[in-house]
Design a protein around this motif. Structure first.
Motif, short mmCIF file in Angstrom:
data_model
loop_
_atom_site.label_atom_id
_atom_site.label_comp_id
_atom_site.label_asym_id
_atom_site.label_seq_id
_atom_site.Cartn_x
_atom_site.Cartn_y
_atom_site.Cartn_z
N GLN A 192 -55.77 74.49 1.35
CA GLN A 192 -55.26 73.22 1.88
C GLN A 192 -54.23 72.61 0.94
O GLN A 192 -53.26 72.00 1.39
CB GLN A 192 -56.41 72.27 2.15
N ALA A 242 -50.22 71.63 1.73
CA ALA A 242 -49.61 70.36 1.35
C ALA A 242 -48.35 70.58 0.52
O ALA A 242 -47.32 69.91 0.71
CB ALA A 242 -50.61 69.50 0.58
N TRP A 255 -56.11 68.53 20.14
CA TRP A 255 -54.87 68.08 19.51
C TRP A 255 -53.67 68.06 20.45
O TRP A 255 -52.58 67.65 20.06
CB TRP A 255 -54.57 68.96 18.29
N PRO A 276 -42.32 68.49 7.08
CA PRO A 276 -43.45 68.66 8.00
C PRO A 276 -43.39 70.01 8.70
O PRO A 276 -42.32 70.50 9.06
CB PRO A 276 -43.26 67.51 9.00
N CYS A 280 -55.84 75.18 9.86
CA CYS A 280 -55.44 74.35 11.00
C CYS A 280 -55.72 72.88 10.73
O CYS A 280 -54.89 72.01 11.04
CB CYS A 280 -56.19 74.79 12.26
N GLN A 281 -56.90 72.61 10.17
CA GLN A 281 -57.28 71.22 9.90
C GLN A 281 -56.25 70.53 9.00
O GLN A 281 -55.82 69.41 9.28
CB GLN A 281 -58.66 71.18 9.26
N LYS A 282 -55.87 71.20 7.91
CA LYS A 282 -54.90 70.62 7.00
C LYS A 282 -53.52 70.56 7.62
O LYS A 282 -52.80 69.55 7.49
CB LYS A 282 -54.87 71.41 5.69
N ALA A 292 -52.62 70.19 10.57
CA ALA A 292 -52.51 69.12 11.57
C ALA A 292 -52.11 67.80 10.94
O ALA A 292 -51.52 66.94 11.61
CB ALA A 292 -53.83 68.97 12.32
N THR A 293 -52.41 67.63 9.65
CA THR A 293 -52.08 66.37 8.98
C THR A 293 -50.65 66.33 8.46
O THR A 293 -50.16 65.26 8.09
CB THR A 293 -53.04 66.10 7.80
N VAL A 294 -49.99 67.50 8.40
CA VAL A 294 -48.63 67.55 7.87
C VAL A 294 -47.69 68.23 8.87
O VAL A 294 -46.65 68.76 8.49
CB VAL A 294 -48.58 68.30 6.51
N ARG A 340 -51.63 64.95 20.70
CA ARG A 340 -50.77 64.69 19.55
C ARG A 340 -49.52 65.57 19.56
O ARG A 340 -48.70 65.52 18.64
CB ARG A 340 -51.54 64.94 18.25
#
Length: 252
Positions: free
Chosen positions: A74, A78, A174, A86, A125-127, A129-131, A177
């Motif tokens: 993760q 980042a 998702w 992004p 995928c989880q991480k 999705a935040t970026v 979004r």
């Protein structure tokens, strides 16, 4: 290169296992489109990075990482977003398709197989999705091995089936979004690893007979489908599994 996806020019892309096999072909393919690629892998990829930089005048970012280390994975995602912006696309490609007999599997080995083949996919995928940029895409590599119930690799095929379920659930969750989540299920792709460890003239010939198209599938054959899924050319496609296997299994 058979097609140009203009929206991938300058796009930020993250690939797991992007320094060898199918992953290396994907890194090359995205760079050919003008994308900014970051990738992770356990083995040193410095020579490959130099090769890609010389070929494309566009140096990919290599971040050493064992994808079973969730924090490191993760953190790498980042770093990729910090460096390139992004994410337009995440490609979960790294996997371990080791052969094993069901009767010999220990709890520790089972956990090891799920960690690399399924758990890492979800937490990437989880991480991501935040970026992720608006209208971003996630592509998860599965395999046709679970579709026809391949023997001798139950840890891998179970994870592949899980990837399909995960892909569909994340696509639903998702979608509002603007994030699309799809999977790609290759047939037997003859990477250097496959040729070295498991492919023999006899097994290759037998598998080719199962295909409608009697030609070996090569890593480069995965590039076009993945570029399509990453591009806005597939903007209304999500929650799907795209089979690229020269016609071994059928869907629909």
């Amino acid at each position: 290169m058979t097609a140009t996806f203009h929206d991938l020019t300058g796009a930020s892309v993250f690939i797991t296992g992007g320094g060898n096999g199918i992953g290396a072909a994907l890194t090359d393919g995205f760079l050919t489109q003008g994308a900014k690629v970051a990738f992770v892998g356990r083995s040193d990829a410095s020579a490959f990075v130099d090769q890609m930089a010389a070929k494309h005048a566009n140096r990919p970012l290599f971040i050493p990482c064992d994808i079973t280390d969730t924090d490191a994975l993760q953190d790498a995602i980042a770093k990729a977003a910090d460096a390139h912006g992004p994410l337009k696309a995440l490609v979960n490609n790294a996997a371990n398709d080791a052969r094993h007999e069901a009767a010999t599997i220990t709890p520790a080995y089972w956990d090891e197989m799920q960690a690399v083949n399924l758990k890492a996919y979800f937490f990437a995928c989880q991480k991501a999705a935040t970026v992720m940029a608006p209208q971003g895409a996630m592509i998860n590599f599965s395999s046709i091995s679970y579709l026809f119930g391949a023997a001798g690799m139950i840890g891998y095929t179970t994870a592949n089936a899980g990837i399909t379920g995960m892909t569909r659930s994340l696509a639903r969750e998702w979608g509002p979004r603007g994030i699309r989540v799809n999977a790609i299920a290759p047939g037997w792709v003859f990477t250097e690893k496959q040729e070295t460890m498991w492919a023999t003239p006899k097994t290759k010939a037998a598998f080719l007979e199962r295909q409608c198209l009697p030609e070996p599938i090569m890593p480069a054959d995965m590039v076009g489908p993945v570029l399509f899924l990453a591009s806005d050319a597939s903007r209304m496609m999500t929650g799907q599994v795209m089979v690229v296997d020269a016609g071994v299994v059928t869907t629909g």
